[in-house]
Design a protein around this motif. Structure first.
Motif, PDB file in Angstrom:
ATOM      1  N   HIS A 105      75.708  30.927  16.000  1.00  0.00           N
ATOM      2  CA  HIS A 105      75.776  30.299  14.680  1.00  0.00           C
ATOM      3  C   HIS A 105      76.419  28.919  14.801  1.00  0.00           C
ATOM      4  O   HIS A 105      77.122  28.638  15.766  1.00  0.00           O
ATOM      5  CB  HIS A 105      76.572  31.162  13.686  1.00  0.00           C
ATOM      6  CG  HIS A 105      78.000  31.370  14.083  1.00  0.00           C
ATOM      7  ND1 HIS A 105      79.026  30.604  13.602  1.00  0.00           N
ATOM      8  CD2 HIS A 105      78.560  32.247  14.944  1.00  0.00           C
ATOM      9  CE1 HIS A 105      80.166  31.019  14.138  1.00  0.00           C
ATOM     10  NE2 HIS A 105      79.917  32.010  14.957  1.00  0.00           N
TER      11      HIS A 105
ATOM     12  N   GLU B   3      77.074  26.494   9.228  1.00  0.00           N
ATOM     13  CA  GLU B   3      76.376  27.621   8.608  1.00  0.00           C
ATOM     14  C   GLU B   3      77.327  28.753   8.228  1.00  0.00           C
ATOM     15  O   GLU B   3      77.039  29.526   7.319  1.00  0.00           O
ATOM     16  CB  GLU B   3      75.341  28.205   9.576  1.00  0.00           C
ATOM     17  CG  GLU B   3      74.230  27.281   9.955  1.00  0.00           C
ATOM     18  CD  GLU B   3      73.367  27.832  11.085  1.00  0.00           C
ATOM     19  OE1 GLU B   3      72.218  27.384  11.178  1.00  0.00           O
ATOM     20  OE2 GLU B   3      73.817  28.699  11.859  1.00  0.00           O
ATOM     21  N   SER B   4      78.426  28.873   8.942  1.00  0.00           N
ATOM     22  CA  SER B   4      79.272  30.055   8.768  1.00  0.00           C
ATOM     23  C   SER B   4      80.622  29.781   8.122  1.00  0.00           C
ATOM     24  O   SER B   4      81.298  30.713   7.704  1.00  0.00           O
ATOM     25  CB  SER B   4      79.498  30.723  10.128  1.00  0.00           C
ATOM     26  OG  SER B   4      80.146  29.816  11.013  1.00  0.00           O
ATOM     27  N   ASN B   5      81.016  28.535   8.010  1.00  0.00           N
ATOM     28  CA  ASN B   5      82.317  28.198   7.445  1.00  0.00           C
ATOM     29  C   ASN B   5      82.121  27.571   6.067  1.00  0.00           C
ATOM     30  O   ASN B   5      81.650  26.437   5.955  1.00  0.00           O
ATOM     31  CB  ASN B   5      83.052  27.227   8.378  1.00  0.00           C
ATOM     32  CG  ASN B   5      84.414  26.832   7.869  1.00  0.00           C
ATOM     33  OD1 ASN B   5      84.823  27.195   6.769  1.00  0.00           O
ATOM     34  ND2 ASN B   5      85.125  26.056   8.672  1.00  0.00           N
TER      35      ASN B   5
END
Length: 165
Positions: free
Chosen positions: A65, A69-71
């Motif tokens: 990732h 996209e993830s934070n």
């Protein structure tokens, strides 16, 4: 006291196991041979999911990732967009170097933007991590070069590894 036939039978089994190279331990838990090269992708990757699918062929339980996209607190103007390749590691040197080489080779075929590749393995005894700038990834994969597992960590721009040292 064991009878002679039981003792002979036990010795025969032990001898057969030692001669065949097998053991009663799980032989799949051993480190791979040194001198491996990275797996070369057949095409470029336009998403982290596509890169993850490629890496899942050689790295068990890999998770790929980008930080963006993830934070949910990611700030595109201030933060480096790290491309994370994370997986459980048994702490085996050559296996982990090969996984890192595969990740670098795959990242070299990424069509999406990222600033830093961060390859991280988590073991029972700790976590190790190697980081590569996009310039380093480009350098290692330029001209259809194949990343060599034994030397990939030497090329890292930054590392934290108390597991293998």
């Amino acid at each position: 006291m064991k009878s002679a036939p039981q003792l002979a039978s036990a010795l025969t089994v032990a001898l057969a196991l030692s001669l065949s190279g097998c053991s009663t331990d799980d032989s799949d838990t051993g480190d791979i041979e040194a001198g491996q090269s990275a797996e070369v992708p057949g095409s470029d990757f336009d998403t982290t999911d596509a890169l993850g699918d490629f890496l899942s062929e050689t790295i068990d339980e890999v998770h790929v990732h980008r930080e963006s996209e993830s934070n949910p607190d990611f700030d595109h103007d201030r933060d480096a967009d790290r491309l994370h390749v994370e997986f459980p590691s048994a702490g085996m040197l050559h296996t982990d170097q090969k996984a890192t080489a595969d990740a670098v080779q795959g990242a070299g075929s990424a069509e999406f933007d990222y600033d830093v590749l961060m390859v991280t393995g988590t073991t029972d005894t700790g976590t190790w991590s190697y980081m590569f700038s996009t310039d380093t990834v480009d350098e290692l994969t330029a001209g259809d070069s194949v990343v060599e597992a034994d030397t990939v960590w030497d090329s890292a721009d930054q590392d934290f590894d108390s597991v293998h040292r």
